[in-house]
Scaffold this active site. Structure first.
Site: not given
Length: 184
Positions: A40, A126
């Site tokens: 995710h 990220h």
């Protein structure tokens, strides 16, 4: 409950990230690698909250997406955060970063209004592939060896999700508690 707000991925993105992760693993001697179903993009880590506070968080989420239409990100590059002789290895994102940053800032503001502290480090989007990773070769060699298809791997962002992080039978699981659509 331990919670965070994230952008969830479609299965084809998770599959592609798993392919990249396996390439990274082939250069690793050790590491704690994310399970593919857990991939995710975190927008905001909140931490421990009482279940009674979830309604306030979901209301803040609804407020934070005001004026933000669905947008697209793409997988960009491998990166790392050094941690002594180990590192966190991650995949960066590109694309409509101005919209992503606007969403992050509006989320910070709306969560701040309910008492959740703003992130002092700023937002560094990220996707974590592995933690506590030890590489057999320098990171630069891994980054240049792993070919990333920047054009094909598009992340369509239509919603943000409130996720619970918990362990079930020793396995870390991220369970969506609420999904907030973006404005159409």
């Amino acid at each position: 409950m331990r919670v965070f707000i994230a952008i969830e991925f479609e299965q084809h993105i998770k599959d592609y990230l798993n392919k990249i992760q396996k390439q990274v693993m082939s250069y690793s001697t050790d590491g704690n690698f994310s399970r593919p179903e857990n991939f995710h993009l975190t927008l905001k880590f909140i931490g421990e909250v009482q279940p009674s506070f979830l309604g306030s968080i979901t209301a803040a989420m609804a407020q934070s997406v005001h004026g933000i239409k669905p947008f697209k990100l793409r997988l960009h590059n491998l990166g790392n955060f050094p941690r002594g002789n180990k590192m966190i290895i991650w995949m960066g994102v590109g694309g409509e970063l101005d919209v992503l940053n606007l969403l992050f800032n509006q989320l910070e503001t709306s969560l701040g209004s309910i008492g959740i502290a703003k992130d002092t480090r700023g937002y560094s989007p990220h996707i974590t592939l592995g933690r506590e990773v030890r590489l057999a070769v320098p990171f630069s060699k891994v980054a240049s060896a792993v070919a990333i298809d920047h054009q094909q791997q598009i992340i369509e962002v239509h919603k943000i999700s409130l996720m619970e992080s918990k362990r079930e039978e020793g396995r870390l699981m991220y369970i969506p508690l609420h999904r907030q659509p973006l404005a159409d």
